[in-house]
Every structure is written in structure tokens, then in C-alpha cells.
Design an enzyme around this catalytic site. Structure first.
Site, PDB file in Angstrom:
ATOM      1  N   CYS A 127      -1.612  13.508  11.846  1.00  0.00           N
ATOM      2  CA  CYS A 127      -1.061  13.558  13.111  1.00  0.00           C
ATOM      3  C   CYS A 127      -1.218  14.645  13.987  1.00  0.00           C
ATOM      4  O   CYS A 127      -1.466  14.744  15.266  1.00  0.00           O
ATOM      5  CB  CYS A 127       0.487  13.217  12.925  1.00  0.00           C
ATOM      6  SG  CYS A 127       1.171  14.174  11.543  1.00  0.00           S
ATOM      7  N   HIS A 235       5.824  15.974  17.319  1.00  0.00           N
ATOM      8  CA  HIS A 235       5.162  17.203  16.982  1.00  0.00           C
ATOM      9  C   HIS A 235       4.698  17.851  18.303  1.00  0.00           C
ATOM     10  O   HIS A 235       4.313  17.410  19.284  1.00  0.00           O
ATOM     11  CB  HIS A 235       3.967  17.021  16.540  1.00  0.00           C
ATOM     12  CG  HIS A 235       4.097  16.355  14.616  1.00  0.00           C
ATOM     13  ND1 HIS A 235       5.513  16.117  14.319  1.00  0.00           N
ATOM     14  CD2 HIS A 235       3.316  15.882  13.930  1.00  0.00           C
ATOM     15  CE1 HIS A 235       5.368  15.735  12.801  1.00  0.00           C
ATOM     16  NE2 HIS A 235       3.943  15.481  12.636  1.00  0.00           N
TER      17      HIS A 235
HETATM   18  N1  LIG Z   1       4.796   9.878   9.624  1.00  0.00           N
HETATM   19  C1  LIG Z   1       3.782  10.568  10.065  1.00  0.00           C
HETATM   20  O1  LIG Z   1       4.010  10.981  11.019  1.00  0.00           O
HETATM   21  C2  LIG Z   1       2.359  10.259   9.590  1.00  0.00           C
HETATM   22  C3  LIG Z   1       1.277  10.662  10.422  1.00  0.00           C
HETATM   23  C4  LIG Z   1       0.109  10.223  10.232  1.00  0.00           C
HETATM   24  C5  LIG Z   1      -0.351   9.509   8.842  1.00  0.00           C
HETATM   25  N2  LIG Z   1       0.782   9.268   8.102  1.00  0.00           N
HETATM   26  C6  LIG Z   1       0.677   8.738   6.931  1.00  0.00           C
HETATM   27  O2  LIG Z   1       0.863   7.484   6.591  1.00  0.00           O
HETATM   28  C7  LIG Z   1       1.363   7.127   5.551  1.00  0.00           C
HETATM   29  C8  LIG Z   1       2.786   6.423   5.347  1.00  0.00           C
HETATM   30  O3  LIG Z   1       3.541   7.580   6.282  1.00  0.00           O
HETATM   31  P1  LIG Z   1       5.232   7.018   6.435  1.00  0.00           P
HETATM   32  O4  LIG Z   1       5.597   8.250   7.179  1.00  0.00           O
HETATM   33  O5  LIG Z   1       5.358   5.603   7.403  1.00  0.00           O
HETATM   34  O6  LIG Z   1       5.779   6.966   4.971  1.00  0.00           O
HETATM   35  P2  LIG Z   1       7.069   6.348   4.462  1.00  0.00           P
HETATM   36  O7  LIG Z   1       8.024   6.181   5.588  1.00  0.00           O
HETATM   37  O8  LIG Z   1       7.570   7.016   3.453  1.00  0.00           O
HETATM   38  O9  LIG Z   1       6.647   4.888   3.998  1.00  0.00           O
HETATM   39  C9  LIG Z   1       5.830   4.705   3.053  1.00  0.00           C
HETATM   40  C10 LIG Z   1       5.658   3.162   2.825  1.00  0.00           C
HETATM   41  O10 LIG Z   1       4.617   3.085   2.002  1.00  0.00           O
HETATM   42  C11 LIG Z   1       5.205   2.046   1.028  1.00  0.00           C
HETATM   43  N3  LIG Z   1       4.643   2.132  -0.403  1.00  0.00           N
HETATM   44  C12 LIG Z   1       5.158   3.680  -1.154  1.00  0.00           C
HETATM   45  N4  LIG Z   1       4.621   3.437  -2.256  1.00  0.00           N
HETATM   46  C13 LIG Z   1       3.716   2.145  -2.413  1.00  0.00           C
HETATM   47  C14 LIG Z   1       3.027   1.406  -3.513  1.00  0.00           C
HETATM   48  N5  LIG Z   1       3.204   1.766  -4.657  1.00  0.00           N
HETATM   49  N6  LIG Z   1       2.628   0.263  -3.054  1.00  0.00           N
HETATM   50  C15 LIG Z   1       2.818  -0.489  -1.877  1.00  0.00           C
HETATM   51  N7  LIG Z   1       3.374   0.343  -1.114  1.00  0.00           N
HETATM   52  C16 LIG Z   1       4.101   1.621  -1.179  1.00  0.00           C
HETATM   53  C17 LIG Z   1       6.435   1.951   1.157  1.00  0.00           C
HETATM   54  O11 LIG Z   1       7.214   0.995   0.728  1.00  0.00           O
HETATM   55  P3  LIG Z   1       8.629   0.807   0.089  1.00  0.00           P
HETATM   56  O12 LIG Z   1       9.613   0.547   1.245  1.00  0.00           O
HETATM   57  O13 LIG Z   1       8.633  -0.163  -0.911  1.00  0.00           O
HETATM   58  O14 LIG Z   1       9.023   2.024  -0.597  1.00  0.00           O
HETATM   59  C18 LIG Z   1       6.565   2.325   2.678  1.00  0.00           C
HETATM   60  O15 LIG Z   1       6.470   1.079   3.090  1.00  0.00           O
HETATM   61  C19 LIG Z   1       1.113   8.454   4.593  1.00  0.00           C
HETATM   62  O16 LIG Z   1      -0.060   8.217   4.032  1.00  0.00           O
HETATM   63  C20 LIG Z   1       1.241   9.510   5.701  1.00  0.00           C
HETATM   64  O17 LIG Z   1       0.435  10.644   5.324  1.00  0.00           O
HETATM   65  C21 LIG Z   1       2.168   9.436   8.534  1.00  0.00           C
END
Ligand SMILES: NC(=O)c1ccc[n+]([C@@H]2O[C@H](COP(=O)([O-])OP(=O)(O)OC[C@H]3O[C@@H](n4cnc5c(N)ncnc54)[C@H](OP(=O)(O)O)[C@@H]3O)[C@@H](O)[C@H]2O)c1
Length: 325
Positions: A127, A235
Site C-alpha cells: 500500500c 496512509h
Molecule cells: N490493509 C491494508 O492496508 C492492506 C493494503 C495492501 C495489502 N494488504 C494485504 O491484503 C491482505 C488482507 O489484508 P486485510 O487488511 O484485509 O486483512 P484482514 O482484515 O485481517 O482480513 C484477512 C482476511 O483473510 C481471511 N483469512 C485469514 N486466514 C485465512 C485462511 N486460512 N483461509 C482463508 N481465508 C483466510 C480472513 O477471514 P476470516 O474472516 O475467516 O478471519 C479475512 O477475510 C494481506 O495480505 C495484506 O497484507 C492489506
């Protein structure tokens, strides 16, 4: 188009659904996946009720055209190759594949051409990197960047819904911390990720390596300090950049930055709260002492510009360029 969203219940996954609706992406079938924890949960897309499914290898092989993966690097490493081998194009938000030589790392405004006739995994950058390169790519085309010194001010939503909850719980009196390495309430934490042998953190190394890959120039020196701040969404970055060629004037620099797609240079002061739910990267406080370097402040919604919108834009461009409807 048959589309699957992996990590649909997360911060990025939920925003992907919203952006797909807003961008009126035509989807014939959409399926939502998460971990066992969220299986059975109800979510909505264009008013249609959808039930979240537990991710499994078998379902990935059911003839999907696209997957948007947003469930962390370990889930992507295990499942994205299976989805890609089954014929789907996978747009992956995690860090799992970003630095693989044969995997395109795409910010559509900058390098969408990489999507033409490409099938397989497409990586969505980090990001902080996305909003920085969006502010810089036109300057690089015109003056060739030599060096970037950047300090980030990254919101807690960058660590997903657990990061948001940790700040909110501390606001309600909790003294515990698990997601961040120190209390984040009323505080600033001067590193994100783990500190590597060279002193830079994993998050900082992403900014270094991904910037070079996206701008297609390994000679650019990047010196980042990534900092977590108690902001919910958005950010910010303080960026100092030096060039090989002299620029004409600060006004031309501003015009050049603003000629980037989905980038705005503004005179007023922009803060994270001002950009929530926007798909624009904002730049302000452009200033300099000479004609070979410049400083500015940039702000973007990390969940949209830095993740969900970038992924949806990749999907829209890829499907248009390759006739997948
Ligand atoms: N937040 C940001 O600003 C941002 C920016 C760029 C990239 N990212 C990337 O995007 C990804 C997700 O980020 P996020 O911020 O959305 O995280 P998050 O809010 O913690 O959400 C994680 C998601 O992954 C699912 N999950 C976790 N373990 C799993 C498994 N074993 N099998 C299937 N689904 C699973 C969770 O499902 P449950 O509901 O079942 O827990 C939830 O839907 C990460 O790789 C992160 O690095 C995030």
C-alpha cells in the site's frame, strides 16, 4: 465473468466488494471465501445475499475466470498457484509473489501494459509503495529519479481488522497489545514489520524493491522509514526526491505530478481523514531549495488506493485487454 474473492470478510476484501459495485463491474457469478471462522456468514453484493464459504482446494478448480486474493501471504502461497493452474487469473494483494521475476507487479496507471496476453498470478504492490509511485511516476519519466527518502505515517487499518480493533480497545482502556509491537494509542511506532539484518524492516524493504520493479529502474535508491500512527484509515508520506535532470520550476513539477492518472496536487493541507473512501492520491506541500530535488506530502486511502481499488482496476484492465467478460 466468474469471480472469487478470497479473504472477502477482511478490511480489503469487504472494500473490494464495494469497489466492484461502484465501478459497476459486470459479474455473472461471484463467490466469497474466508477461513472456517467466517464460513456461513452473510454478505451482500449489489443487493444479492451471498454466503461466505470456507476456502478449499477443490472450489478453486470450479472454472473461475478471476480471483481476488486478500487473505495474507501464507494463504496466497498455498492456494493462488492452484487457482492459476486451473485457468483463473489471480490478482494477489499479499507480498507472496511480488518480487518473483516472471510475475507482474502492477499499478494500472503506470504499467498496465504488462497485463496484455498475461494469464496467471498478478501481484498487487504494498500500500505505501502504490501511493508513493503514483505521486512519482511522471516525475521519473521526465527527470529520472536518483534517490527517494520517505517517511511513512501508516494507519492501523494497514494491519487489517485486528489492527483497527487493537486501537479501539486501547481507546476503551485496554493496555494490551498483540498486533503492534508497542501501545499504539497516543503513540507512534517507528518500524513496521520485523527489523532485518541490514537495519531496514520488511515493510521498508518492500518499498525499496517494489518501487524499483514498478518503475522498472533498479538504479533508484530508496531510503524509507515506515512508521505506524494511531490513525484508523489513510496512509501519509513525507517524500524527498532527487533527480538526474534539472527541472524548470516548482510549478512545472506540480503539473508533472498532477499529470499522473488519479493523482491530484492541491494547495490546501490534506490529512488522512480528508481522503477516506477516495480513489485519488493527494499531494500537497510541494517545496524545494534547488532545481534537482523536491519534497512533498502525500496521502491516500490505504484500503482503496493501496489495495482494493488497485486490485479492481487490474481486473477491469485485464478483462478489457484480454476479452475476458
Ligand atoms: N490493509 C491494508 O492496508 C492492506 C493494503 C495492501 C495489502 N494488504 C494485504 O491484503 C491482505 C488482507 O489484508 P486485510 O487488511 O484485509 O486483512 P484482514 O482484515 O485481517 O482480513 C484477512 C482476511 O483473510 C481471511 N483469512 C485469514 N486466514 C485465512 C485462511 N486460512 N483461509 C482463508 N481465508 C483466510 C480472513 O477471514 P476470516 O474472516 O475467516 O478471519 C479475512 O477475510 C494481506 O495480505 C495484506 O497484507 C492489506
Amino acid at each position: 465473468m466468474k469471480l472469487g474473492i478470497v479473504g472477502a470478510t477482511g478490511e480489503v476484501g469487504r472494500k473490494m466488494l464495494k469497489v466492484l459495485e461502484e465501478y459497476k463491474v459486470k459479474v455473472d457469478e461471484i463467490r466469497l471465501f474466508a477461513s472456517e471462522r467466517s464460513a456461513g456468514k452473510e454478505m451482500f453484493f449489489n443487493g444479492q445475499k451471498l454466503i461466505v464459504e470456507k476456502l478449499s482446494e477443490e472450489t478453486l478448480k470450479e472454472g473461475f475466470d478471476y480471483f481476488l486474493f486478500s487473505a495474507g501471504a501464507s494463504v496466497s502461497k498455498k492456494f493462488a498457484p492452484i487457482a492459476a493452474e486451473s485457468g483463473a487469473t489471480v490478482i494477489d494483494n499479499s507480498s507472496a509473489f511480488r518480487m518473483e521475476l516472471d510475475i507482474p507487479l502492477v499499478v494500472p496507471e503506470i504499467n498496465a501494459h504488462l497485463l496484455k496476453e498475461y494469464r496467471g498470478i498478478v501481484a498487487n504492490p504494498n500500500c505505501s509503495t502504490i501511493q508513493m509511485v503514483l505521486a512519482l511516476y511522471k516525475l521519473h519519466e521526465r527527470y529520472k529519479i536518483k534517490e527517494i527518502v520517505v517517511s511513512t505515517y501508516q494507519s492501523v487499518s494497514g494491519a487489517g481488522y485486528k489492527g483497527i480493533n487493537e486501537l479501539l480497545e486501547q481507546e476503551n482502556g485496554s493496555k494490551e497489545f498483540q498486533i503492534f509491537p508497542k501501545q499504539i494509542l497516543h503513540n507512534v511506532i517507528p518500524f513496521i514489520g520485523s527489523i532485518e539484518e541490514n537495519g531496514f524492516t520488511t515493510e521498508e524493504m518492500k518499498m525499496i524493491n517494489e518501487t524499483r520493479k514498478i518503475l522498472n529502474d533498479p538504479s533508484i535508491n530508496v531510503f524509507p522509514t515506515t512508521v505506524r500512527v494511531p490513525v484508523l484509515y489513510g496512509h501519509s508520506e513525507s517524500v524527498f526526491v532527487t533527480f538526474e535532470k534539472e527541472y524548470e520550476s516548482l510549478d512545472v513539477v506540480k503539473q508533472t505530478i498532477a499529470s499522473g492518472e488519479n493523482v491530484k496536487v492541491v494547495d490546501e493541507i490534506i490529512t488522512p481523514i480528508d481522503v477516506e473512501d477516495s480513489d485519488i492520491t493527494f499531494v500537497c506541500r510541494v517545496r524545494a531549495f534547488d532545481t534537482k530535488s523536491v519534497m512533498f506530502w502525500n496521502v491516500a486511502d490505504n484500503i482503496r488506493v493501496g489495495a482494493a481499488t488497485n486490485a479492481v482496476r487490474i481486473l477491469v484492465k485485464h478483462s478489457a485487454m484480454n476479452g475476458v467478460m
